[in-house]
Design an enzyme around this catalytic site. Structure first.
Site, mmCIF file in Angstrom:
data_model
loop_
_atom_site.group_PDB
_atom_site.id
_atom_site.type_symbol
_atom_site.label_atom_id
_atom_site.label_comp_id
_atom_site.label_asym_id
_atom_site.label_seq_id
_atom_site.Cartn_x
_atom_site.Cartn_y
_atom_site.Cartn_z
ATOM 1 N N GLU A 217 0.727 0.336 7.003
ATOM 2 C CA GLU A 217 1.858 -0.223 7.768
ATOM 3 C C GLU A 217 3.022 0.755 7.813
ATOM 4 O O GLU A 217 3.656 0.929 8.846
ATOM 5 C CB GLU A 217 2.271 -1.562 7.170
ATOM 6 N N GLU B 24 -5.734 -6.550 2.779
ATOM 7 C CA GLU B 24 -5.004 -7.649 2.158
ATOM 8 C C GLU B 24 -5.810 -8.944 2.033
ATOM 9 O O GLU B 24 -5.667 -9.679 1.069
ATOM 10 C CB GLU B 24 -3.715 -7.943 2.937
HETATM 11 N N1 T1G Z 1 -0.834 -2.037 -6.612
HETATM 12 C C1 T1G Z 1 -0.783 -1.862 -7.964
HETATM 13 N N2 T1G Z 1 -1.735 -1.215 -8.686
HETATM 14 C C2 T1G Z 1 -2.784 -0.724 -7.993
HETATM 15 C C3 T1G Z 1 -2.910 -0.863 -6.591
HETATM 16 C C4 T1G Z 1 -1.864 -1.543 -5.894
HETATM 17 N N3 T1G Z 1 -1.882 -1.687 -4.562
HETATM 18 N N4 T1G Z 1 -4.076 -0.262 -6.222
HETATM 19 C C5 T1G Z 1 -4.644 0.228 -7.333
HETATM 20 N N5 T1G Z 1 -3.875 -0.046 -8.402
HETATM 21 C C6 T1G Z 1 -4.132 0.360 -9.799
HETATM 22 C C7 T1G Z 1 -5.404 -0.262 -10.337
HETATM 23 O O1 T1G Z 1 -5.136 -1.558 -10.861
HETATM 24 C C8 T1G Z 1 -5.792 0.727 -11.418
HETATM 25 O O2 T1G Z 1 -4.918 0.484 -12.522
HETATM 26 C C9 T1G Z 1 -5.365 2.071 -10.818
HETATM 27 O O3 T1G Z 1 -4.384 1.761 -9.805
HETATM 28 C C10 T1G Z 1 -6.521 2.808 -10.170
HETATM 29 O O4 T1G Z 1 -7.107 1.877 -9.248
HETATM 30 C C11 T1G Z 1 2.756 -4.987 2.286
HETATM 31 C C12 T1G Z 1 1.380 -6.908 0.990
HETATM 32 C C13 T1G Z 1 -6.575 2.389 -3.823
HETATM 33 C C14 T1G Z 1 -9.013 2.295 -3.227
HETATM 34 O O5 T1G Z 1 -5.270 -3.837 -1.593
HETATM 35 O O6 T1G Z 1 -8.339 -0.714 -3.170
HETATM 36 O O7 T1G Z 1 0.062 -3.755 0.758
HETATM 37 O O8 T1G Z 1 -6.719 -0.106 -14.213
HETATM 38 O O9 T1G Z 1 -9.300 1.758 -10.474
HETATM 39 O O10 T1G Z 1 -11.363 3.031 -7.728
HETATM 40 O O11 T1G Z 1 1.268 -5.831 3.890
HETATM 41 O O12 T1G Z 1 -7.309 0.770 -6.145
HETATM 42 O O13 T1G Z 1 -5.778 2.225 -14.098
HETATM 43 O O14 T1G Z 1 -4.343 0.316 -14.900
HETATM 44 O O15 T1G Z 1 -9.040 0.775 -8.154
HETATM 45 O O16 T1G Z 1 -9.933 5.092 -7.130
HETATM 46 C C15 T1G Z 1 -2.888 -3.633 -0.287
HETATM 47 C C16 T1G Z 1 -5.908 -1.982 -3.628
HETATM 48 C C17 T1G Z 1 -1.921 -4.266 -1.223
HETATM 49 C C18 T1G Z 1 -5.367 -1.559 -2.265
HETATM 50 C C19 T1G Z 1 -8.293 3.218 -5.428
HETATM 51 N N6 T1G Z 1 -3.580 -2.529 -0.934
HETATM 52 N N7 T1G Z 1 -6.403 -0.846 -4.349
HETATM 53 O O17 T1G Z 1 -9.531 2.889 -6.021
HETATM 54 O O18 T1G Z 1 -8.983 3.285 -8.483
HETATM 55 S S1 T1G Z 1 -1.107 -5.643 -0.475
HETATM 56 C C20 T1G Z 1 -4.748 -2.754 -1.578
HETATM 57 C C21 T1G Z 1 -7.636 -0.333 -4.076
HETATM 58 C C22 T1G Z 1 -0.107 -4.943 0.682
HETATM 59 C C23 T1G Z 1 1.318 -5.136 2.652
HETATM 60 C C24 T1G Z 1 0.535 -5.883 1.646
HETATM 61 C C25 T1G Z 1 -8.088 0.784 -4.982
HETATM 62 C C26 T1G Z 1 -7.975 2.184 -4.334
HETATM 63 P P1 T1G Z 1 -5.480 0.748 -14.039
HETATM 64 P P2 T1G Z 1 -8.701 1.846 -9.119
HETATM 65 P P3 T1G Z 1 -10.047 3.634 -7.355
#
Ligand code: T1G
Length: 705
Positions: free
Chosen positions: A109, A129
């Site tokens: 976004e 999301e």
């Molecule tokens: N927020 C906080 N922590 C996150 C995070 C996030 N978005 N994404 C990953 N982490 C942490 C995860 O918990 C782990 O922590 C570490 O990073 C490594 O992640 C405004 C409202 C990006 C593809 O849904 O899909 O934006 O265990 O083990 O396998 O409209 O993480 O090390 O303490 O998964 O390489 C939308 C979610 C949010 C992306 C990387 N975004 N993340 O994968 O590593 S809502 C998502 C992923 C939003 C807007 C809306 C994956 C990754 P720890 P990992 P990975």
């Protein structure tokens, strides 16, 4: 902690770098930092254009999901990125977003509020999301259809799968793919467009189509969401939001999106799905086995047994690029196993999951044979022979003579004592359970069963291997049924008791299907084969407490040769396409069993069916936690979400019970205990948490404190 967002100059191009490891989430301070630096760059006369890029492994991967709990708890104001996104889009100087890694959610976004986007070849963009039970909340559903068209926007926002940079470029989300150094490429691109009036994505309407063209698209998307995401609210909300982009102005569409986002964010479904997201990562943390524990290299694998499970396990290794030897005892069984593997791969090619070349490459990594040749080189040997202790002991004794000293010996047993198996070897510290779930090449769960003597190195290697095999590894202790199947026992028992007490077979299955389970328990037994449980019951008959009521119908069906789908009849009868239908013959058998047991049959409503089965899972889960067989309640949730078809939007059995309220669950279990006897003895941990007004999440927090 370094600066979250920093500014630098490359000639006349301003570069804004986001540096919020590990994934550049839009944590507090990051959106503010970007906004401030955009403003400064616009005031800086030497800057003609701006590049925004992420430091480390990725562009912004989204809002900081850890913040959502604080927002819904009222501890933090709602996240709103609109001021930032409008500041970017209204910047008089063109802003180029340089994407690598995963620009997901708020990351995409932010990128779409820029005037241009360039991406590394291997980058991905997405709006995942819905997987968290929410929808894009920062105009993703409004800008994406304007850049990529309505069909792509619905696909990405409602079903949550990312697209590659190549697809994003073809669709118009990305303006250029950068080979080589991304920053250099982005700065060069910025120089090219510096003098051009910046185009605003929110003002593009050419790809929004018209109502007539869009109607069938939205209708089929809604139908698909209802089928593939049964019971979920976010996918339907995402479709509504994208539809608003085609019927309202940008500002009105954003307002509609904001309403829908808010409804989803505060829903139980979103809280459950966020719990599951972090839960899948929490299960990797093993107390007493630090992250830096050394792991053994797994370069070569071997599998004993080419049956359904052995074949699937071999595919897992081949899929991860690990050569694997697959051994059987007879040519015919080996050929059957390889034919199944080939058929599975061919189906994936037919469904467009991967190419024929990929299939050929994976098949070439599997070496079928009738001997133990090559086992001496294997770094891991997975045993997947018939589920009988005598045979498993024989195989492990043989492996002990053949395998190299640092080879891991992993049994796929689903219920047998891993310590008893380990004791048949001279190396119990190298023995562990790798319990896959059928089909082993599909189900994500890998239950990793630690024996009393299993070494930390073997455990750490198994946890890392699970990730490499694209599985979710959950460490559990050694007891009959470990964690998942041990909980499944009472769940299945109650389903069988309910039919004896008066609930029609299909009513029990329908109640749980509508609860969200992928399949009802009785239909699931028919699929797995009633004879499997029958054999285990006979093996353990001597352990049954005399006088304790046992389900009788399944045994009666097996005595009649009704093993389920494999024999065309079980709890249901099946036509040649394995379509199930209720069987009056089974109803007669049930009534006869009930009469013999002196059971007075009665009407039973769906509410009781769900409580009797799901609370049976929860009660056993609480006992498992108390015994330390599972490390955390969330581990049991992840086991049920990734291995047993429990509905993700309910967060898993333990999370669901906490949502209902443990006091209420405990009260119902006490009532069942009074009616149905000692099998319903409330777990002490559940009683304690209920009395303290706590949840299983509290239990996990106290344990990890
Ligand atoms: N927020 C906080 N922590 C996150 C995070 C996030 N978005 N994404 C990953 N982490 C942490 C995860 O918990 C782990 O922590 C570490 O990073 C490594 O992640 C405004 C409202 C990006 C593809 O849904 O899909 O934006 O265990 O083990 O396998 O409209 O993480 O090390 O303490 O998964 O390489 C939308 C979610 C949010 C992306 C990387 N975004 N993340 O994968 O590593 S809502 C998502 C992923 C939003 C807007 C809306 C994956 C990754 P720890 P990992 P990975």
């Amino acid at each position: 902690m370094g600066e979250l967002v920093r500014f630098s100059l490359d000639g006349e191009i301003g570069v804004i770098t986001i540096d919020n490891p590990p994934v550049n989430a839009l944590s507090p301070g990051v959106p503010e930092g970007i906004g401030t630096l955009i403003e400064q760059a616009c005031r800086n006369d030497s800057v003609r254009a701006i590049v925004v890029i992420g430091a480390g492994r990725t562009f912004i991967a989204g809002a900081d999901i850890k913040e959502f709990g604080k927002i819904t708890a009222g501890q933090r104001p709602r996240l709103t990125l609109h001021p930032l996104l409008n500041a970017i889009e209204n910047s008089p100087k063109p802003v180029v977003m340089a994407i690598h890694g995963t620009a997901f959610g708020g990351g995409l976004e932010v990128a779409m509020s820029g005037h241009y986007r360039v991406a590394a070849q291997d980058a991905q963009v997405g709006q995942p999301e819905v997987k968290l039970g929410i929808i894009p909340g920062a105009a993703g559903t409004q800008r994406l259809p304007r850049l990529a068209g309505v069909a792509r926007a619905v696909e990405m926002c409602a079903f949550g799968e990312p697209v590659s940079a190549t697809v994003a470029f073809a669709d118009g989300i990305v303006d250029r793919i950068i080979d080589g150094d991304l920053l250099a490429g982005a700065v060069a691109f910025a120089r090219e467009i510096a003098g051009i009036a910046p185009p605003k994505p929110s003002e593009r309407t050419g790809k929004l189509g018209d109502a007539a063209a869009n109607a069938p698209l939205f209708a089929s998307a809604r139908e698909r969401a209802r089928k593939t995401k049964r019971g979920w609210m976010a996918p339907l909300a995402a479709i509504d939001a994208v539809e608003a982009a085609t019927t309202l102005s940008f500002a009105e569409g954003c307002a509609k999106e904001a309403d829908l986002f808010q409804q989803c964010l505060f829903s139980d479904q979103s809280k459950a799905l966020i719990h599951a997201f972090f839960g899948e990562r929490a299960v990797n943390k093993i107390p007493g086995i630090p992250k830096e524990t050394s792991t053994l290299p797994i370069r070569r694998a071997a599998v004993v047994g080419a049956g359904t499970m052995g074949g699937g396990i071999a595919m897992n290794y081949a899929n991860a690029g690990i050569p694997v030897v697959l051994k059987e005892t007879a040519q015919e069984a080996l050929d059957r196993g390889m034919a199944t593997i080939r058929r599975n791969y061919a189906n994936s090619v037919k469904n467009g999951r991967f190419s024929q070349a990929v299939m050929d490459k994976r098949l070439a990594l599997i070496t079928p044979q009738l001997t133990y040749d090559g086992f001496e080189n294997a770094d891991i040997i997975a045993e997947a022979v018939f589920e009988g202790m005598a045979l498993k002991k024989e195989v492990f004794a043989e492996l002990d003579k053949i395998a190299k000293p640092d080879a891991i010996l992993a049994s796929n047993t689903s219920t047998l004592d891993i310590d008893e198996i380990a004791r048949t070897t001279s190396r119990p510290h190298m023995v562990i359970g790798h319990h896959y779930f059928s089909p082993a090449n599909v189900m994500r769960l890998l239950e990793i069963v630690r024996g009393a003597e299993t070494s930390n190195e073997v455990i750490a290697t198994s946890m890392a291997l699970a990730k490499k095999l694209n599985k979710v590894g959950v460490l559990v202790g050694n007891c009959r049924g470990f964690a998942g199947n041990r909980m499944l026992g009472p769940y299945g028992r109650e389903a069988q008791f309910l039919v004896e007490e008066g609930a029609p077979v299909d009513a029990v299955d329908r109640a749980l299907y509508e609860f969200g389970m992928a399949m009802g328990p009785l239909a699931m037994n028919d699929l797995a084969g009633l004879d499997v449980g029958w054999r285990i019951r006979k093996e353990y008959q001597h352990l049954e407490k005399p006088g304790l009521r046992q389900p009788r119908v399944a045994d009666r069906l097996c005595e009649l040769g009704r093993y389920g789908q494999k024999t065309g009849a079980g709890y249901y009868k099946y036509d040649e396409n394995r379509k199930a239908s209720p069987d009056p013959e089974v109803t007669a058998i049930i009534e006869e069993v009930a009469k013999e047991q002196g059971i007075v049959r009665r009407e039973i409503d769906a509410g009781e069916i769900v409580e009797r089965t799901i609370y049976a899972l929860v009660n056993e889960g609480a006992k498992i936690l108390e015994e330390g067989i599972a490390l955390r309640a969330v581990d049991l949730d992840i086991i049920y979400l990734t291995g047993y078809g429990f509905p993700a939007f309910r967060g898993g059995p333990m999370w669901y019970a906490s949502t209902v309220g443990l006091a209420k669950v405990h009260e119902r279990i006490c009532s069942f205990h009074g009616i149905h006897g000692e099998k319903w003895e409330p777990a002490p941990l559940l009683a304690r948490l209920a009395a303290q007004g706590k949840t299983f999440e509290d239990f996990d927090k106290e344990k990890s404190a």
